[in-house]
Design an enzyme around this catalytic site. Structure first.
Site, PDB file in Angstrom:
ATOM      1  CG  ASN A  93       1.138  -4.439  -3.394  1.00 22.79           C
ATOM      2  OD1 ASN A  93       1.883  -4.395  -4.621  1.00 22.79           O
ATOM      3  ND2 ASN A  93       0.162  -4.629  -3.191  1.00 22.79           N
ATOM      4  CD1 TRP A  94       8.046  -3.347  -3.560  1.00 24.30           C
ATOM      5  CD2 TRP A  94       8.891  -4.150  -5.164  1.00 24.30           C
ATOM      6  NE1 TRP A  94       9.398  -3.098  -3.643  1.00 24.30           N
ATOM      7  CE2 TRP A  94      10.406  -4.070  -4.734  1.00 24.30           C
ATOM      8  CE3 TRP A  94       9.937  -4.511  -6.273  1.00 24.30           C
ATOM      9  CZ2 TRP A  94      11.270  -4.003  -4.556  1.00 24.30           C
ATOM     10  CZ3 TRP A  94      11.604  -5.284  -6.288  1.00 24.30           C
ATOM     11  CH2 TRP A  94      12.144  -4.644  -5.979  1.00 24.30           C
ATOM     12  CE  LYS A  95       0.348  -0.650  -3.162  1.00 23.76           C
ATOM     13  NZ  LYS A  95      -1.650   0.507  -2.412  1.00 23.76           N
ATOM     14  CG  HIS A 148      -3.982  -5.473  -3.054  1.00 25.98           C
ATOM     15  ND1 HIS A 148      -4.696  -3.890  -3.205  1.00 25.98           N
ATOM     16  CD2 HIS A 148      -3.254  -5.115  -1.859  1.00 25.98           C
ATOM     17  CE1 HIS A 148      -3.882  -3.319  -2.935  1.00 25.98           C
ATOM     18  NE2 HIS A 148      -2.646  -3.703  -2.416  1.00 25.98           N
ATOM     19  CD  GLU A 170      -4.087  -0.685  -4.800  1.00 27.15           C
ATOM     20  OE1 GLU A 170      -3.025  -1.192  -5.108  1.00 27.15           O
ATOM     21  OE2 GLU A 170      -3.602  -0.479  -3.703  1.00 27.15           O
ATOM     22  CD  GLU A 185      -3.302  -4.530   2.088  1.00 20.23           C
ATOM     23  OE1 GLU A 185      -1.816  -3.250   2.763  1.00 20.23           O
ATOM     24  OE2 GLU A 185      -3.076  -4.199   1.175  1.00 20.23           O
ATOM     25  N   GLY A 227      -2.373   4.256   0.843  1.00 22.71           N
ATOM     26  CA  GLY A 227      -2.246   5.758  -0.445  1.00 22.71           C
ATOM     27  C   GLY A 227      -2.410   6.629   0.089  1.00 22.71           C
ATOM     28  CB  SER A 276      -0.622   5.036   5.195  1.00 23.37           C
ATOM     29  OG  SER A 276      -1.739   5.365   3.950  1.00 23.37           O
ATOM     30  N   GLY A 319       2.791  -0.942   1.658  1.00 28.50           N
ATOM     31  CA  GLY A 319       3.116  -0.445  -0.540  1.00 28.50           C
ATOM     32  C   GLY A 319       3.871   0.580  -0.813  1.00 28.50           C
ATOM     33  N   GLY A 320       3.632   2.149  -0.490  1.00 30.87           N
ATOM     34  CA  GLY A 320       4.963   2.984  -1.336  1.00 30.87           C
ATOM     35  C   GLY A 320       5.652   3.117  -0.409  1.00 30.87           C
TER      36      GLY A 320
HETATM   37  P1  13P Z   1       0.465   2.342   0.963  1.00 32.80           P
HETATM   38  O1  13P Z   1       1.506   1.833   1.882  1.00 32.80           O
HETATM   39  O2  13P Z   1       1.299   2.498   0.056  1.00 32.80           O
HETATM   40  O3  13P Z   1      -0.481   2.469   1.315  1.00 32.80           O
HETATM   41  O4  13P Z   1      -0.452   0.236   0.650  1.00 32.80           O
HETATM   42  C1  13P Z   1      -1.027  -0.301   1.218  1.00 32.80           C
HETATM   43  C2  13P Z   1      -0.793  -1.590   0.069  1.00 32.80           C
HETATM   44  O5  13P Z   1      -1.292  -1.857  -0.148  1.00 32.80           O
HETATM   45  C3  13P Z   1      -0.105  -2.844   0.632  1.00 32.80           C
HETATM   46  O6  13P Z   1      -0.948  -3.927  -0.352  1.00 32.80           O
END
Ligand code: 13P
Length: 256
Positions: free
Chosen positions: A6-8, A93, A95, A166, A172, A212, A233-234
């Site tokens: 997920n590149w956000k 999600h 977020e 999640e 994050g 993470s 994510g990251g």
């Molecule tokens: P991180 O891997 O940056 O913690 O993010 C996880 C995430 O929200 C994937 O959708």
């Protein structure tokens, strides 16, 4: 196994193209995981173009509205995703829930609409730190999963959904849930699925872990019972670290 990135709000079109030019799927894997990438919507056409030389990756969208069209400034509709040959869509999600007010009822509407348009929703659930400290993990997961299933109910040919656990406190933050925590939560989720759908259908629904995930912890998480993949994510933003996580997914074990 599924390894999803997920590149956000990272990697605009040019940067998406450059990622996919650099990304090399690991070779010599025992069992290839399915690889999904969720770029920002604007970068999807560029990513698709760059993928022609990189067949193993499937693309998805990070969000969509449930309506087909209308006066919803800033939103993207399911038919627009279908037109871009997108098959997967993230729904709910944390977020989106935290920053954009997305509710459980919205998640139900989005799951239903995605399935009606032939999209495969990857619905995210997970507790906040406060809910965890209050001992409410099971209750929160149950409520969120039930709303996802309400959207999938009556869908011909099975529920057609995937879930991602999640925990919000692990996103994050560098604080990963332990494989034991993850297995327990996935077991709870599987239990709710089984109550609503029966054991047989519940077993068919992949449950991914997100929060993470990095090359160093990915294999341990994917080997844990009841874990069918990861949502990253990251660490999905860099082609090499993402490839390392994909490689870690080749040795994992299916739940069952
Ligand atoms: P991180 O891997 O940056 O913690 O993010 C996880 C995430 O929200 C994937 O959708």
């Amino acid at each position: 196994m599924i390894v999803a990135g997920n590149w956000k709000m990272h990697h605009g079109p040019e940067s998406a193209r450059s990622f996919l030019r650099k990304y090399r799927p690991p070779t010599g894997m025992e069992e290839e995981p399915r690889v999904l990438i969720f770029p920002p919507a604007l970068s999807i056409p560029a990513a698709r173009e760059a993928l022609t030389s990189n067949g193993g990756v499937e693309l998805g969208a990070q969000n969509m509205h449930w309506e087909t069209e209308g006066a919803y400034t800033g939103e993207i509709s399911p038919p627009m995703l279908v037109e871009l040959e997108i098959r997967h869509v993230l729904v709910g999600h944390s977020e989106r829930r935290a920053h954009f007010g997305e509710t459980d009822a919205d998640v139900t509407r989005k799951v239903r609409s995605a399935l009606e348009h032939g999209l495969e929703p990857l619905a995210c659930v997970g507790e906040t730190l406060e809910e965890r400290e209050d001992g409410r993990v099971e209750e929160v997961l149950r409520r969120q999963v039930e709303h996802v299933l309400e959207g999938a109910s009556g869908h011909a040919g099975g529920p057609g959904i995937r879930l991602a656990y999640e925990p919000v406190w692990a996103i994050g933050t560098g604080r990963t849930a332990t494989p034991e925590d993850v297995s327990r939560a996935h077991g709870n989720i599987r239990g709710t699925l089984a109550e609503v759908l029966g054991h047989e259908q519940a077993r068919e629904i992949p449950i991914l872990y997100g929060g993470s995930v990095k090359p160093e912890n990915a294999a341990g998480l994917m080997e844990a019972p009841n874990v069918d993949g990861v949502l990253v994510g990251g660490a999905s933003l860099d082609p090499e670290s993402f490839a390392a996580i994909v490689a870690a997914g080749s040795g994992g074990r299916k739940s069952g």
